[in-house]
Each structure stands twice: as C-alpha cells, then as structure tokens.
Scaffold this active site. Structure first.
Site, PDB file in Angstrom:
ATOM      1  N   GLU A 110      19.262  17.253  -6.556  1.00 24.77           N
ATOM      2  CA  GLU A 110      19.941  16.238  -5.749  1.00 24.77           C
ATOM      3  C   GLU A 110      21.077  15.660  -6.579  1.00 24.77           C
ATOM      4  O   GLU A 110      21.266  16.020  -7.734  1.00 24.77           O
ATOM      5  CB  GLU A 110      18.951  15.147  -5.296  1.00 24.77           C
ATOM      6  CG  GLU A 110      17.967  15.657  -4.267  1.00 24.77           C
ATOM      7  CD  GLU A 110      17.002  14.607  -3.741  1.00 24.77           C
ATOM      8  OE1 GLU A 110      16.536  14.774  -2.619  1.00 24.77           O
ATOM      9  OE2 GLU A 110      16.698  13.635  -4.462  1.00 24.77           O
ATOM     10  N   THR A 144       6.963   4.522   1.203  1.00 28.67           N
ATOM     11  CA  THR A 144       6.449   5.739   0.570  1.00 28.67           C
ATOM     12  C   THR A 144       6.141   6.801   1.619  1.00 28.67           C
ATOM     13  O   THR A 144       6.521   7.968   1.481  1.00 28.67           O
ATOM     14  CB  THR A 144       5.164   5.450  -0.236  1.00 28.67           C
ATOM     15  OG1 THR A 144       5.448   4.497  -1.243  1.00 28.67           O
ATOM     16  CG2 THR A 144       4.618   6.724  -0.876  1.00 28.67           C
ATOM     17  N   SER A 160       0.829  -1.206   0.000  1.00 31.85           N
ATOM     18  CA  SER A 160       0.000   0.000   0.000  1.00 31.85           C
ATOM     19  C   SER A 160       0.861   1.252   0.000  1.00 31.85           C
ATOM     20  O   SER A 160       0.587   2.205   0.720  1.00 31.85           O
ATOM     21  CB  SER A 160      -0.936  -0.021   1.194  1.00 31.85           C
ATOM     22  OG  SER A 160      -0.156  -0.056   2.368  1.00 31.85           O
ATOM     23  N   GLY A 161       1.900   1.228  -0.846  1.00 35.84           N
ATOM     24  CA  GLY A 161       2.686   2.439  -1.087  1.00 35.84           C
ATOM     25  C   GLY A 161       2.242   3.067  -2.388  1.00 35.84           C
ATOM     26  O   GLY A 161       1.170   2.744  -2.939  1.00 35.84           O
ATOM     27  N   HIS A 178      19.331   1.320   1.710  1.00 36.70           N
ATOM     28  CA  HIS A 178      18.211   2.227   1.429  1.00 36.70           C
ATOM     29  C   HIS A 178      17.283   1.723   0.336  1.00 36.70           C
ATOM     30  O   HIS A 178      16.066   1.721   0.499  1.00 36.70           O
ATOM     31  CB  HIS A 178      18.811   3.581   1.032  1.00 36.70           C
ATOM     32  CG  HIS A 178      17.811   4.665   0.783  1.00 36.70           C
ATOM     33  ND1 HIS A 178      16.882   5.047   1.721  1.00 36.70           N
ATOM     34  CD2 HIS A 178      17.603   5.468  -0.295  1.00 36.70           C
ATOM     35  CE1 HIS A 178      16.141   6.031   1.241  1.00 36.70           C
ATOM     36  NE2 HIS A 178      16.547   6.300   0.005  1.00 36.70           N
ATOM     37  N   GLU A 225       9.309  -0.519  -6.060  1.00 36.70           N
ATOM     38  CA  GLU A 225      10.649  -1.010  -5.675  1.00 36.70           C
ATOM     39  C   GLU A 225      10.755  -2.527  -5.717  1.00 36.70           C
ATOM     40  O   GLU A 225      11.831  -3.083  -5.971  1.00 36.70           O
ATOM     41  CB  GLU A 225      11.007  -0.494  -4.260  1.00 36.70           C
ATOM     42  CG  GLU A 225      12.451  -0.822  -3.878  1.00 36.70           C
ATOM     43  CD  GLU A 225      12.870  -0.276  -2.515  1.00 36.70           C
ATOM     44  OE1 GLU A 225      12.096   0.494  -1.900  1.00 36.70           O
ATOM     45  OE2 GLU A 225      13.985  -0.612  -2.075  1.00 36.70           O
ATOM     46  N   ARG A 228      25.341   8.660  -5.132  1.00 39.33           N
ATOM     47  CA  ARG A 228      25.239   8.136  -3.762  1.00 39.33           C
ATOM     48  C   ARG A 228      26.281   7.080  -3.432  1.00 39.33           C
ATOM     49  O   ARG A 228      26.796   7.031  -2.317  1.00 39.33           O
ATOM     50  CB  ARG A 228      23.858   7.518  -3.545  1.00 39.33           C
ATOM     51  CG  ARG A 228      22.836   8.545  -3.325  1.00 39.33           C
ATOM     52  CD  ARG A 228      21.502   7.960  -3.000  1.00 39.33           C
ATOM     53  NE  ARG A 228      20.585   9.083  -2.903  1.00 39.33           N
ATOM     54  CZ  ARG A 228      19.288   8.990  -2.797  1.00 39.33           C
ATOM     55  NH1 ARG A 228      18.724   7.803  -2.761  1.00 39.33           N
ATOM     56  NH2 ARG A 228      18.535  10.052  -2.716  1.00 39.33           N
ATOM     57  N   ALA A 239       9.037   8.758   2.707  1.00 38.58           N
ATOM     58  CA  ALA A 239       9.897   9.402   1.708  1.00 38.58           C
ATOM     59  C   ALA A 239      10.011  10.892   2.001  1.00 38.58           C
ATOM     60  O   ALA A 239       9.014  11.574   2.210  1.00 38.58           O
ATOM     61  CB  ALA A 239       9.337   9.173   0.314  1.00 38.58           C
ATOM     62  N   GLY A 293      11.566  13.822  -2.503  1.00 39.54           N
ATOM     63  CA  GLY A 293      10.560  14.313  -3.432  1.00 39.54           C
ATOM     64  C   GLY A 293      10.439  13.468  -4.676  1.00 39.54           C
ATOM     65  O   GLY A 293      10.831  12.305  -4.691  1.00 39.54           O
ATOM     66  N   HIS A 345      22.239   4.700   1.265  1.00 37.39           N
ATOM     67  CA  HIS A 345      22.084   6.159   1.356  1.00 37.39           C
ATOM     68  C   HIS A 345      23.202   6.696   2.243  1.00 37.39           C
ATOM     69  O   HIS A 345      23.428   6.186   3.337  1.00 37.39           O
ATOM     70  CB  HIS A 345      20.719   6.506   1.946  1.00 37.39           C
ATOM     71  CG  HIS A 345      20.342   7.943   1.739  1.00 37.39           C
ATOM     72  ND1 HIS A 345      20.977   8.973   2.394  1.00 37.39           N
ATOM     73  CD2 HIS A 345      19.418   8.517   0.942  1.00 37.39           C
ATOM     74  CE1 HIS A 345      20.447  10.121   2.004  1.00 37.39           C
ATOM     75  NE2 HIS A 345      19.495   9.872   1.121  1.00 37.39           N
ATOM     76  N   ASP A 375       9.371 -10.056   1.597  1.00 32.14           N
ATOM     77  CA  ASP A 375       8.543 -11.275   1.617  1.00 32.14           C
ATOM     78  C   ASP A 375       8.028 -11.659   0.230  1.00 32.14           C
ATOM     79  O   ASP A 375       7.948 -12.833  -0.113  1.00 32.14           O
ATOM     80  CB  ASP A 375       7.342 -11.069   2.552  1.00 32.14           C
ATOM     81  CG  ASP A 375       7.782 -10.612   3.933  1.00 32.14           C
ATOM     82  OD1 ASP A 375       8.620 -11.310   4.518  1.00 32.14           O
ATOM     83  OD2 ASP A 375       7.315  -9.562   4.391  1.00 32.14           O
ATOM     84  N   ARG A 423      20.098   3.868  -8.684  1.00 30.38           N
ATOM     85  CA  ARG A 423      18.941   4.735  -8.939  1.00 30.38           C
ATOM     86  C   ARG A 423      19.311   6.206  -8.780  1.00 30.38           C
ATOM     87  O   ARG A 423      19.964   6.592  -7.802  1.00 30.38           O
ATOM     88  CB  ARG A 423      17.824   4.396  -7.953  1.00 30.38           C
ATOM     89  CG  ARG A 423      16.619   5.293  -8.067  1.00 30.38           C
ATOM     90  CD  ARG A 423      15.537   4.850  -7.103  1.00 30.38           C
ATOM     91  NE  ARG A 423      15.973   4.888  -5.737  1.00 30.38           N
ATOM     92  CZ  ARG A 423      15.858   5.938  -4.943  1.00 30.38           C
ATOM     93  NH1 ARG A 423      15.311   7.061  -5.383  1.00 30.38           N
ATOM     94  NH2 ARG A 423      16.272   5.885  -3.697  1.00 30.38           N
ATOM     95  N   ALA A 444       3.100   2.757  -5.528  1.00 30.81           N
ATOM     96  CA  ALA A 444       2.841   1.928  -6.712  1.00 30.81           C
ATOM     97  C   ALA A 444       1.524   1.167  -6.572  1.00 30.81           C
ATOM     98  O   ALA A 444       0.732   1.076  -7.516  1.00 30.81           O
ATOM     99  CB  ALA A 444       4.003   0.961  -6.948  1.00 30.81           C
TER     100      ALA A 444
END
Ligand code: SIN
Length: 535
Positions: free
Chosen positions: A125, A55, A26-27, A349, A373, A288, A58, A61, A242, A221, A384, A29
């Site tokens: 960024e 999500t 339930s993020g 991360h 993800e 990163r 986060a 942005g 990260h 999972d 990424r 996507a």
C-alpha cells in the site's frame, strides 16, 4: 466552560458492579488487552456491538515485516517517513519489532490470512517499500481478526461482554479513575462499573465530520470523557482522510481499500485523465494526504464532485476473488467494478491523535490505560502508514493488558470507596435540537477543519463553537444522542484549536496559508489538558 461530568449522579442510588478491569471498546485493541487478563474479572463494554466498530470493517490488512528482504528497520523507516518525522521513535520500534510476534500469535490462535500455494499473500500500500500487508477473506481482514479474538476470549470465563452499553462519564476520586458510569440502552438505566483498572480502547472520532468511513458509533466519547477529567489529548490536529470512498447520493461512504490501488487500480478525473502523475512520483501510491489533496484539487479544477477509480485493466476474476466485499457492495448499487468506473472522493478516516499514553498504555490519570486508535502513543506521528492500525491495536493492546494485569496483582487494590454525589449546575434549560446541532458540528468540521485548512476558516470555526458553548452544557441530557453531541463538541474545539495553533503543514494537517513543513518551530507535538486549555 467544559464540565467535569455530563450528568448528575448519586452512586448510592444506582446499581453497582465490581470488576478487576473494565475495558471500554471491543475492537482489536480491547480484545487483545482482554486476552492478557486470564483469571481476572473483566467487563468489556461496547457502545453497540463488536460487529459495529472500526476493526470489524477494516479491509486492507495488517502491515508486518515478516518476510525478508523486508525487515523491521525498513518498516520503521516507512512509518516515520509517512509520519513526517515527528513519531515517537521508541513506540515505532516497539510496533515494528513486537508486531511480528503478535501477528504470529494471532495466526496460532486461528487467524487465517490469505495464502496461495502455501505462502502468505501480501499487498503493497501507499508509502510502503515492501509488499508486507497480510489480508484475510480478500478484503475483509477485520472480520477474520474479530472472529479470531472472540473465539480466543470465549475460552476465558472471567471475561464478559456488555453490548449497547454507553459510557457517560469516567468516575474519579483524587485523580484516580475508579470505573465508569454507563447508560444501559437495553434497560434505559444507569449503572456504575467499579473497576481497579480501566482500559479505554474505543476507537477514533470520524463522526466529527460530515463525510467519514467510520461507523456511526465512533463519536469520540472516551477522548472527551478523559479530557473532562483532566486527561491529556495530543496530536489532535493530525487527522487522516482516506482518498477513496464510494461517492453516490444516498449510499453509505463505503471504503474502497487502498490495496485496490496497490494491485494496480488507477485514479482518473472526470475528463478521463490519470492525474496523479501531476502530483507525486509514486502516483496512486503516494501518501494518503497527498492523494486526498490531489483529488480535491482535481475536483475543484474540473468542477466535479468526485473522481473515479478505474480497475477495468485488471483481471476480472482476480478482482472478484481478491475484493469480494467491495465487488458485492458496489454491485448492489449498480456498479460492476470489473467493467465500470467507481466514483470516489476522500472521507475522514483515522485519528493520529488522542489520549496521550506511554508505551504501556498508561495515561496521566491513575488506573487509566488507553490503546488503539483512541490513544496517542505518537507511533503514527503526523500521518499513519497504511495498515499500521491493526498492528498498533495488537501490540499496544497486549502491552496495556499486561501492565494492567501486573498492577492489579501487584497491589492491594480495594474497590471499597465512597464517591461524592455530583450535580450538573442547574440552569433554565432551553430546548436543544441535538440532531440539528450534531449536523452543524459535522458540517463545520468538514468545511473548516477538513482536508485543507487556513487560519481564517479555523478562527471562524472556533468562534462558532464558542457561540454554541454558551448553551450546549446548560441542558442535562438523559440519552446518548445528547451526550454524543456534547462529546463531539469538546473534541471539535480541541482539534480546531490545535489546528489553528500549528502554523505549518505536516502529514494529516494541511494549512493553505502555511503550506510548508516548519521543522525549526514545529517539529514537536501539541498536548492539551483541560485546566490549561484557554481557547
Ligand atoms: C484501506 O484498506 O485502505 C484502509 C486500511 C487502513 O486504513 O490502513
């Protein structure tokens, strides 16, 4: 050695619920996929609740090339360059082009990105050639996005959410997914959700590592459940660490957003030296993986356990209004970011790899989609680009939802079928302390399969995992703690083996014994399926 199912079942003796589409996760996507399924019966299953996923947490942005002279072409170039040129280029084209419409739509649905004097605020960024990151509520973009999507979904009566609903196994019949068997933590019972289509959008697997920004529920999972059923996992060796998470004993590894460096924050070592100049011309805004390794190298060189973010040259009022969440969190632990140095170090991360899908989220298992993800479209390549993940969730979540809807309405799917009983092989099941085993996996992965890797430590990790495999599946568990550890074990094995095989360094995979990129032999992805996974 890797079983098909984690539990024994007889589906005639558990309650069954019938839906058109099951969404696990339930993020961004999952909800974006759900928004395409108006008029259908949809169950969104969530391991904990929608406020407990990646999500919602986060900060940075959404990267989107909406503002000339920026362009989708420039965004494409930055994405493949960060990805070290093994991205799936057509997936990247989809991301940067369709992303614009998906973000505009989100704004129409009520998402309030921050603005000043009528125009959108934008941040730059690492590895972005333009300031193109939209943010909301300062540094709480995820919260605004989740609330927007939840309010959109609340207008769609066919969609229901089940929280504390743990997917134990996907159920298949002749290579086609027919739904999933869940453990309902509220009642303590199993339940079979029979579905015409299943969309997996459950996030990454940061909890494989001792140090991570990921919420506790993110144990991979679904990647593991899909692998057990013959699904493909790809790019598993590419993992993003990260560079800057708060590092204080007993304090959660809270993310200190990269956008803080985008706004002028600098990194110094324990001796007060601004060290990034010795590592990369982009300094604190280097990719990163470069910044994370530079921090590890400085910690080693100076014998310290962290480095520091120094924001003291930035305007204090700006800091408090632009980063309210970070300001408040640090202050709770006695750090005033406008005056004090922030102790930071890298943490696990984001997973570039996952369940292999095509550009519509379809997997190699019939009826099964993956997005966000958890999926591997190849859009991120080996690393990424910062703030591309929320955009990925919107774009590929929408695509998976549309394709699932088309397939449901275009065929005469029946949910009328019989699944044979399944029995986990009976053994003398010895006691296993799952918490101890979970800690051992995390510590092994952090030390041997973390920011810096080499053949010897990877081999050592494989042999330890193999030793644990002799007993980890002998016992049939009856609650999530045991299943999570079994899932973590499977993913650790695949990831470690993928990292061992890739004898080069690229993006989120750094081998001290093979420190260079080897385009001649390794400009390609590795994909593993259970039946050919000889580790
Ligand atoms: C951050 O805010 O630094 C994280 C955003 C991302 O991972 O893209």
């Amino acid at each position: 050695m890797i079983p098909e199912y984690l539990i024994s079942f007889n589906l005639d003796s558990v309650p069954v619920e019938d839906v058109d589409c099951l969404i696990v996760g339930s993020g961004i996507a999952g909800w974006r996929a759900a928004a395409e399924l108006e008029g259908l019966r949809v169950l969104v299953a969530c391991k904990k609740n929608p406020y407990d996923g990646s999500t919602y947490h986060a900060q940075g942005g959404i990267a989107v090339a909406m503002f000339p002279p920026d362009s989708p072409q420039a965004h494409f170039k930055d994405t493949v360059s960060a990805g070290c040129f093994i991205n799936n280029e057509s997936a990247v084209q989809i991301l940067v082009n369709e992303g614009i419409d998906r973000v505009k739509e989100l704004i129409e649905w009520g998402c309030k990105f921050d603005r000043s004097s009528g125009s959108f605020d934008r941040t730059k960024e690492a590895a972005h050639s333009f300031s193109r990151i939209l943010h909301a509520r300062g540094d709480a973009t995820g919260k605004e996005v989740v609330h927007t999507l939840l309010s959109k979904i609340s207008e769609m009566p066919g969609i229901i959410l089940r929280g504390n609903f743990f997917l134990v196994d996907l159920i298949t019949l002749e290579n086609a997914v027919r739904g999933g068997i869940f453990y309902d933590e509220t009642t303590g019972n199993l339940i079979f959700i029979k579905a015409k289509k299943t969309i997996v959008a459950s996030g990454g697997f940061g909890q494989l590592f001792q140090e991570t920004t990921n919420p506790a529920a993110i144990t991979g999972d679904l990647q593991s459940a899909v692998f057990r059923k013959g699904g493909k996992l790809g790019d598993m060796e590419f993992y993003q660490f990260h560079p800057t998470t708060l590092y204080m004993a007993g304090v959660p590894r809270f993310l200190i957003s990269e956008s803080i460096r985008g706004e002028g924050g600098i990194l110094i070592n324990i001796n007060g030296e601004r060290f990034m100049k010795n590592y990369h011309s982009a300094m604190e805004l280097a990719p990163r993986d470069v910044v994370s390794r530079a921090i590890v190298s400085e910690m080693r060189r100076t014998g310290s356990t962290c480095v520091f973010l120094d924001l003291t040259k930035l305007n204090p009022d700006f800091l408090v209004s632009r980063f309210p969440q970070i300001y408040r969190f640090c202050l709770e632990y006695g750090i005033d970011i406008t005056k004090d140095l922030i102790p930071v170090r890298p943490c696990a991360h984001y997973a570039m790899g996952g369940i292999v899908t095509d550009e519509f989220g379809r997997t190699n298992l019939e009826n099964l989609f993956a997005c966000g993800e958890v999926a591997c479209t190849g859009v991120h390549g080996a690393n990424r680009l910062a703030s591309n993940s929320l955009l990925e969730g919107l774009v590929f979540g929408a695509r998976a939802g549309m394709k699932a809807r088309d397939e449901i309405s275009g065929s005469s799917h029946s949910n009328d079928f019989q699944i044979p009983q399944y029995r986990v092989q009976q053994h003398d099941s010895p006691f296993i302390d799952v918490y101890d085993l979970g800690r051992s996996i995390k510590s092994l992965m952090w030390k041997n399969v973390g920011i810096e890797r080499d053949g010897q430590h990877l081999e050592e990790a494989i042999s330890k995992l193999k030793a644990w495999s002799r007993y980890i599946f002998l016992r049939e568990f009856s609650s999530p703690a045991g299943w999570e550890v079994q899932n973590m074990f499977i993913l650790s094995l695949v990831m470690t083996y993928a990292a061992f095989k890739r004898q080069e360094s690229r993006g989120g995979h750094y081998r001290k014994d093979f420190p260079e990129i080897d385009d001649r032999n390794w400009k390609k992805s590795q994909i593993f399926v259970k039946h050919n996974f000889f580790c």
